[in-house]
Enzyme design. Structure first.
Site, short mmCIF file in Angstrom:
data_model
loop_
_atom_site.label_atom_id
_atom_site.label_comp_id
_atom_site.label_asym_id
_atom_site.label_seq_id
_atom_site.Cartn_x
_atom_site.Cartn_y
_atom_site.Cartn_z
N ALA A 103 -9.50 -1.40 0.13
CA ALA A 103 -8.47 -0.70 -0.97
C ALA A 103 -7.51 -1.17 -0.69
O ALA A 103 -6.70 -1.42 -1.94
CB ALA A 103 -9.25 1.57 -0.55
N CYS A 104 -6.55 -0.53 0.49
CA CYS A 104 -5.01 -0.85 0.67
C CYS A 104 -4.49 -2.15 0.40
O CYS A 104 -4.15 -2.26 -0.21
CB CYS A 104 -4.43 -0.37 1.74
SG CYS A 104 -4.72 2.11 1.77
N VAL A 105 -5.50 -2.79 0.79
CA VAL A 105 -5.08 -4.51 1.11
C VAL A 105 -5.36 -5.06 -0.61
O VAL A 105 -4.36 -5.48 -1.68
CB VAL A 105 -5.95 -5.84 1.56
CG1 VAL A 105 -5.81 -6.61 1.63
CG2 VAL A 105 -5.60 -5.28 2.83
#
Length: 196
Positions: A103-105
């Site tokens: 997700a965030c990466v």
């Protein structure tokens, strides 16, 4: 420049794609590398007060002057403060490490790549919920043109030549502390060549 995304204990609890101790040590090595080579660093956290906690103390200690930017959304690129801080560095090459790979990466890497940045993900300083989901996220980013790398490759590419004296001591100290057998070998060779 280096972007550290959500390197927080609360998220690390869910990581199973890599040993958490190895993940944390690799992220510390990345942060220390940025210091030695004077790379601009932007760090971001999410849900630090309600679930994820602050940036892991060992990583924060490696970059004491960097204050993480707290955000609400998963994609750091969609957070105006984070995006502005990255753009303000004037750098078009972006290294990313953090949690969670799925997700965030990956969301941030894909967004930055779409806006013309040269993006590399330091895959061994990232962690996913499962090995399969981590690998699939890496494959998705790679298919979009994001380069995959490791923390030691970043350090060695920046050092380029062990006769670069201005960064030699710092780079070597990171390798000795974080590069397993390679670091042990460097320390051994130093002690054997220059015994006290």
């Amino acid at each position: 420049m280096l972007l550290l995304v959500d390197l927080q204990a609360g998220l690390a609890f869910g990581v199973s794609s890599i040993d958490r101790q190895v993940l944390r040590d690799n992220a510390v090595a990345v942060a220390r590398t940025a210091n030695v080579f004077k790379l601009p660093v932007v760090a971001s956290t999410s849900a630090s007060k309600v679930y994820s906690g602050p940036m892991m103390p060992q990583i924060q200690a490696a970059i004491p002057d960097v204050l993480p930017i707290e955000r609400r959304n998963m994609n750091a690129w969609e957070d105006e403060a984070v995006r502005s801080a990255i753009i303000a560095t004037g750098r078009k090459r972006l290294l990313i490490a953090g949690l969670l790979t799925e997700a965030c990466v990956s969301f941030c890497a894909l967004s930055a790549k779409a806006e013309g940045f040269e993006v590399s993900v330091i895959a061994d300083a990232c962690g996913g919920l499962t090995d399969a989901s981590h690998q699939l996220a890496l494959r998705r980013m790679e298919a979009a043109g994001v380069t995959m790398t490791s923390w030691i490759q970043v350090l060695l590419e920046l050092q380029r030549d062990w006769t670069r004296h201005e960064t030699y001591d710092g780079a070597r100290a990171i390798v000795e502390a974080h590069a397993g057998g390679y670091g042990i070998g460097l320390a051994y060779a130093r002690d054997m060549i220059h015994p006290s």
